[in-house]
Design a protein around this motif. Structure first.
Motif, short mmCIF file in Angstrom:
data_model
loop_
_atom_site.label_atom_id
_atom_site.label_comp_id
_atom_site.label_asym_id
_atom_site.label_seq_id
_atom_site.Cartn_x
_atom_site.Cartn_y
_atom_site.Cartn_z
N VAL A 61 86.96 13.25 47.23
CA VAL A 61 86.57 12.02 47.93
C VAL A 61 85.74 12.44 49.13
O VAL A 61 86.26 13.00 50.10
CB VAL A 61 87.82 11.23 48.39
N ARG A 62 84.45 12.20 49.02
CA ARG A 62 83.56 12.70 50.07
C ARG A 62 83.71 11.90 51.36
O ARG A 62 83.81 10.67 51.34
CB ARG A 62 82.11 12.63 49.59
N LEU A 63 83.69 12.62 52.45
CA LEU A 63 83.71 12.00 53.77
C LEU A 63 82.29 11.61 54.15
O LEU A 63 81.32 12.10 53.56
CB LEU A 63 84.27 13.00 54.79
N GLU A 64 82.16 10.76 55.12
CA GLU A 64 80.82 10.41 55.63
C GLU A 64 80.42 11.48 56.63
O GLU A 64 80.61 11.34 57.84
CB GLU A 64 80.84 9.03 56.26
N VAL A 65 79.88 12.59 56.10
CA VAL A 65 79.55 13.72 56.98
C VAL A 65 78.35 13.37 57.84
O VAL A 65 77.38 12.76 57.38
CB VAL A 65 79.29 15.01 56.17
N GLU A 66 78.44 13.74 59.10
CA GLU A 66 77.37 13.43 60.06
C GLU A 66 76.20 14.41 59.93
O GLU A 66 75.08 14.09 60.32
CB GLU A 66 77.91 13.51 61.49
N LYS A 67 76.47 15.61 59.41
CA LYS A 67 75.42 16.65 59.34
C LYS A 67 75.54 17.36 57.99
O LYS A 67 76.28 18.35 57.87
CB LYS A 67 75.61 17.64 60.49
N PRO A 68 74.84 16.90 56.98
CA PRO A 68 75.02 17.47 55.64
C PRO A 68 74.39 18.85 55.45
O PRO A 68 74.80 19.59 54.56
CB PRO A 68 74.37 16.44 54.72
N ASN A 69 73.39 19.19 56.24
CA ASN A 69 72.73 20.49 56.09
C ASN A 69 73.20 21.43 57.19
O ASN A 69 72.97 21.18 58.37
CB ASN A 69 71.21 20.30 56.17
N LEU A 70 73.85 22.51 56.78
CA LEU A 70 74.48 23.41 57.74
C LEU A 70 73.97 24.83 57.58
O LEU A 70 73.66 25.27 56.47
CB LEU A 70 76.00 23.41 57.55
N LYS A 71 73.96 25.56 58.70
CA LYS A 71 73.65 26.99 58.69
C LYS A 71 74.84 27.71 59.32
O LYS A 71 75.14 27.53 60.49
CB LYS A 71 72.37 27.27 59.49
N LEU A 72 75.52 28.51 58.50
CA LEU A 72 76.73 29.20 58.95
C LEU A 72 76.48 30.71 58.96
O LEU A 72 75.87 31.25 58.02
CB LEU A 72 77.91 28.88 58.03
N GLY A 73 76.97 31.39 59.97
CA GLY A 73 76.74 32.82 60.11
C GLY A 73 77.90 33.65 59.58
O GLY A 73 79.04 33.19 59.49
N PHE A 74 77.58 34.89 59.23
CA PHE A 74 78.62 35.82 58.79
C PHE A 74 78.14 37.25 59.02
O PHE A 74 76.95 37.51 59.19
CB PHE A 74 78.98 35.62 57.31
N ILE A 75 79.11 38.18 59.04
CA ILE A 75 78.83 39.61 59.09
C ILE A 75 79.13 40.19 57.72
O ILE A 75 80.04 39.74 57.02
CB ILE A 75 79.69 40.29 60.17
N LYS A 76 78.40 41.22 57.33
CA LYS A 76 78.55 41.79 55.99
C LYS A 76 79.87 42.54 55.86
O LYS A 76 79.92 43.76 55.98
CB LYS A 76 77.36 42.69 55.67
N LEU A 77 80.92 41.78 55.62
CA LEU A 77 82.27 42.31 55.41
C LEU A 77 82.90 41.52 54.27
O LEU A 77 82.57 40.35 54.06
CB LEU A 77 83.11 42.13 56.68
N THR A 78 83.86 42.14 53.59
CA THR A 78 84.44 41.43 52.45
C THR A 78 85.23 40.20 52.88
O THR A 78 85.41 39.28 52.08
CB THR A 78 85.38 42.37 51.65
N ASP A 79 85.70 40.16 54.13
CA ASP A 79 86.47 38.98 54.53
C ASP A 79 85.60 37.78 54.90
O ASP A 79 86.13 36.76 55.36
CB ASP A 79 87.49 39.30 55.62
N CYS A 80 84.29 37.87 54.66
CA CYS A 80 83.46 36.66 54.71
C CYS A 80 83.60 35.89 53.39
O CYS A 80 82.98 34.84 53.20
CB CYS A 80 81.99 36.99 54.97
N ALA A 81 84.45 36.39 52.50
CA ALA A 81 84.55 35.85 51.14
C ALA A 81 84.79 34.34 51.07
O ALA A 81 84.17 33.66 50.25
CB ALA A 81 85.64 36.60 50.37
N PRO A 82 85.69 33.76 51.90
CA PRO A 82 85.89 32.31 51.77
C PRO A 82 84.60 31.50 51.95
O PRO A 82 84.38 30.51 51.23
CB PRO A 82 86.91 32.00 52.87
N LEU A 83 83.75 31.91 52.89
CA LEU A 83 82.48 31.19 53.07
C LEU A 83 81.58 31.35 51.84
O LEU A 83 80.98 30.39 51.36
CB LEU A 83 81.74 31.73 54.31
#
Length: 488
Positions: A61-83
């Motif tokens: 059930v989709r929410l009414e998101v205010e910002k549908p386009n996102l830029k998320l950062g990460f470091i090259k590590l295996t624990d970035c896996a959830p993203l």
């Protein structure tokens, strides 16, 4: 935007069908070729794709998101896996989010980018929202509503240092030494360096990182001082037996090979990289320093959360699904999805390491030496044990270490620790996301803490030094250490 799995399925379906009627010439077909081929036989691929996407997202059930386009950062590590998994398995898409994942070169740049909002949020060291909020290194209100994982780090020393540790402790002279390995065998080496007027240098990834506190914990438990922070020694080297310095994770193995550092504490795959390259030996994991210790979080600024509350909620929903997918096991406890996760993470867009290196720690084992491979199913925990919940007690542990080593310069009362944790860790957002996922059928109620949970994990003595940590009595915990500033 069509998520990957339906798109691949659709490509296969249409390719087979079009090939049957002679529209495809070869076995490798890209999307544009399919569209051209389908046009010849009057197939509306977009309509078919949208129909398939609607079907796969039907539970969300989709929410009414205010910002549908996102830029998320990460470091090259295996624990970035959830993203990465939330993106690649279409969980972000299900929430109506189009997410770009942007690799960052180091933790400082990542944090600065979140604070100045060039990133919407990021894979963060658990200590970063805490440090930023209380003014260590920078000052900004950064919060977290999602814990990305438990464990996942190790401490590695160079081959030469490992050989000398074995000389100091004959019990280590075996292919399978008993674990956990303390720093007791390292202390005579460090003492010799001091007597000879030489620096003993080791690496960690950031001043408020778990890695900094874990390597300090390991060293201090053996009577080795890792040094203290104060206004004169902003690098934390006052009264240090071992000099700890910041090195970006992917550069750790090469920096040790050059001899600039003699060991380091870092996440994966950069300990396994040392084993594969034959330049070092992981002597302990952070699971043995503190079993099921909090590691990374998903962080955003408080301002961003207030401006985009539904978007934040949607991101947390997608991450919870990703964490559950990563920890899914069969009836024998064998991971169902970790091989696929390793394959995805090996992409140059993400961790960018050989899949065989990533598998060494992500699939239930950990390689200490080429002939010392141990079962370690909890080396990476992404969901079980309520690992994704932002526990206040986890935040308070980091605050105790910041006080212990002088980053918090003055003693604070116990109440300050609890109040500070409530400013930074936001379980209410997590609980709301979890309830929505339960309603949608993605979670069962027993997979997340009950609504009346107070946010404090039970006191534990699962530390390498046997100390007992009770987050409701942080002062007694800080005062229990022989090396460290007093709590009060």
């Amino acid at each position: 935007m069509l998520n990957r799995s339906p798109k691949r399925l659709l490509q296969s379906m249409v390719c087979c069908w079009v090939a049957m009627i002679g529209g495809c010439a070869g076995s490798t077909v890209n999307w544009e070729e399919l569209e051209r081929a389908a046009a010849k036989v009057d197939i509306d691929i977009d309509a078919l794709a949208n129909s398939l996407q609607d079907e796969t997202a039907s539970k969300t059930v989709r929410l009414e998101v205010e910002k549908p386009n996102l830029k998320l950062g990460f470091i090259k590590l295996t624990d970035c896996a959830p993203l990465v998994i939330a993106k690649e398995k279409g969980f972000f898409d299900d929430e109506g989010l189009s997410v770009e994942l942007a690799a960052q070169s180091n933790w400082k740049d990542l944090l600065d980018a979140v604070i100045n909002h060039s990133l919407d949020g990021a894979h963060m060291l658990a200590g970063q929202p805490i440090g930023a909020t209380i003014g260590i290194g920078t000052k900004a209100d950064v919060i977290t509503a999602y814990s990305l994982d438990y464990n996942g780090n190790a401490i590695t020393v160079s081959n030469d240092i490992w050989s000398r540790m074995q000389e100091n402790d004959p019990n280590l002279k075996t292919d399978h030494p008993k674990h956990p390995i303390t720093a007791d065998a390292l202390k005579p080496i460090v003492d010799q360096y001091k007597q000879q007027g030489k620096d003993f240098n080791m690496g960690m990834v950031f001043p408020v990182s778990t890695h900094n506190y874990e390597i300090r914990y390991w060293l201090a438990a053996a009577g080795i001082s890792p040094g203290f922070y104060d206004q004169r020694y902003l690098d934390g080297t006052r009264d240090a037996d071992v000099l700890l310095s910041v090195t970006p994770p992917p550069q750790m193995p090469a920096t040790m090979e050059q001899g600039t550092i003699l060991g380091y504490c870092v996440g994966e795959p950069w300990n396994q990289k040392a084993v594969v390259a034959g330049i070092g030996v992981p002597v302990t994991t952070n699971y043995d320093v503190w079993k099921n210790n909090p590691e990374k979080v998903f962080g955003v600024t408080k301002q961003w959360d207030e401006k985009y509350p539904n978007t934040h909620l949607a991101v947390v929903k997608a991450l919870i699904r990703a964490g559950k997918w990563l920890d899914a096991v069969d009836q024998n406890g064998v991971f169902l999805n970790r091989q696929e996760a390793c394959q995805i993470l090996s992409s140059p867009n993400y961790v960018g390491a050989d899949v065989s290196v990533i598998e060494r720690s992500m699939t239930g084992t950990f390689v200490f030496q080429s002939d010392d491979v141990r079962e370690m199913p909890d080396f990476n925990v992404f969901f079980k044990y309520h690992a994704t919940y932002p526990h206040y007690s986890d935040c308070i542990w980091f605050l105790t270490q910041m006080r212990r080593w002088g980053q918090i310069t003055e003693p604070k009362p116990a109440q300050w620790y609890a109040e500070t944790a409530r400013k930074i860790y936001q379980p209410a957002i997590y609980q709301q996301a979890a309830r929505l996922l339960i309603d949608e059928g993605y979670l069962s109620a027993d997979e997340v803490p009950a609504d009346d949970y107070d946010g404090y994990r039970s006191p534990t003595s699962d530390f390498i030094d046997g100390k007992t940590y009770d987050a409701k009595d942080p002062i007694a915990y800080i005062n229990s250490f022989e090396i460290g500033n007093p709590g009060q």
